[in-house]
Design a protein around this motif. Sequence first.
Motif, PDB file in Angstrom:
ATOM      1  N   ARG A 146       0.815  -1.214   0.000  1.00 32.80           N
ATOM      2  CA  ARG A 146       0.000   0.000   0.000  1.00 32.80           C
ATOM      3  C   ARG A 146       0.848   1.264   0.000  1.00 32.80           C
ATOM      4  NH1 ARG A 146      -4.225  -2.078   4.569  1.00 32.80           N
ATOM      5  NH2 ARG A 146      -2.290  -3.125   5.195  1.00 32.80           N
ATOM      6  N   ALA A 197      -7.391   7.902   5.462  1.00 33.58           N
ATOM      7  CA  ALA A 197      -6.797   6.718   4.854  1.00 33.58           C
ATOM      8  C   ALA A 197      -6.248   5.764   5.915  1.00 33.58           C
ATOM      9  CB  ALA A 197      -5.698   7.122   3.884  1.00 33.58           C
ATOM     10  N   ARG A 231      -9.252   3.970   7.396  1.00 32.41           N
ATOM     11  CA  ARG A 231      -9.867   3.026   6.465  1.00 32.41           C
ATOM     12  C   ARG A 231      -8.999   1.778   6.249  1.00 32.41           C
ATOM     13  NH1 ARG A 231      -9.485   5.915   2.263  1.00 32.41           N
ATOM     14  NH2 ARG A 231      -7.807   4.758   1.240  1.00 32.41           N
ATOM     15  N   GLU A 232      -7.690   1.998   6.031  1.00 30.53           N
ATOM     16  CA  GLU A 232      -6.826   0.895   5.653  1.00 30.53           C
ATOM     17  C   GLU A 232      -6.158   0.178   6.829  1.00 30.53           C
ATOM     18  OE1 GLU A 232      -6.296  -0.424   2.643  1.00 30.53           O
ATOM     19  OE2 GLU A 232      -7.745   0.941   1.712  1.00 30.53           O
TER      20      GLU A 232
END
Length: 419
Positions: free
Chosen positions: A52, A79, A82-83
């Motif tokens: 990522r 982000a 979310r990740e």
Amino acid sequence: MKSKKFVVDLFAGCGGLSLGLEKAGFHTIFVNELNKDAMSSYLKNREQIEPRLLSPEFHENDIKKIVTTRGLIKKMSDAFKREFNISIENGELDLVVGGPPCQGFSGIGHRRSYSVDKEQLPSNHLFQDMAWVVNKLKPKIFLFENVKGLLSAKWNPSGTKGEIFEDVLDAFRSIKGYRVEHALVLAKDYGAPQNRPRVLVVGVRNDIDLKPWEKINSGVANGFLPAPTYDAPDLIDLLGDLVDPKFEYGGVNTAYLNPASTSVQKLLRTGLDGKVSPQGSILTEQEYSKHSDKVIEKFTYMLKNNGEIPPHLQTKKFAQRVLPARWGKVGPTITATSLADDYVHFSQARVLTVREWARLQGFPDWYQFAGSRTTGGLRRAGNPKEGVFDRELPKYTQIGNAVPVYLAEKVGLHFQKVL
């Protein structure tokens, strides 16, 4: 409770600090690095570790963009949530680290800066940007690292000795909610086969329980940094398996000619799959410099005469040294810089290869480097006097600029005890 500990790495270079922290159990979720060669090296080695990071969402070249782009920190925060399921708002980021470029503070770097005042070098003010990011991300711990010269540096000739470091400390102490300590450490005291003094500034958020550190107070930066381990390997133990008695100048070895025979060789030959590369398996970056006859004559004489350089072969450029096969009682006496030419191999009339140079810094043999092998002149140094700040970073320079992986891992393990 989350098992992973997450880190944001600013001014990451080719990834020495990140790699050491990753070996200590941290997981890098965002990286910043301005130089394209160093960033390419960093990212190509994370394709398996954390793919990522290759997404533009999780890396940024210019920290100025992070600081000046409205909403970018919010996008990063979203982000991360979310990740990686961590909340910046709830203070769940574990660590922010950074070592802003130091060519204006180090002795060798300043000599290449065309005598401009340190105030005029944009890179010398990046600590303020790092402090801004730390203030926004509010990690549990932050780590700033730089060269020893920072401790005595002045903004200009009429300034006060040490004033730049005081400004650095002020910038980080002004972040509310942190206890800040600092120390000058030697990488050789933490397993690196080189002296390499580094200034480390550590901030710990006030809500973090320090009892684990208090129980094992190392005495370094009031316990904020680990106690020395004094386990640096001798160079023959580090590099002996790479010695080729039949090497050719300008030639290259693409396979291991010998098995790993020491613990450090086995460690550095261990791939991401956990297996130690055997004799005959692929070896990269073992290319030998094509020295001139005069240089070979000089290096050969030095090896036979305890490092002495004959008068007719001496130059004003720098004083080269023969690396010792074993350090002796005083331990490592060298510092890997951006110039591999500074040192002669302990048993062969040549400089170290890129792979050998990488081992000095603790990079394992699976680690790859992007860009050219070497370069020089304005391409490497830039010309701040003319406003030219872009520099090529060949492989030797990337490695020489890196935080030793050995040191970073020991610091990371220490941080883990609190987190």
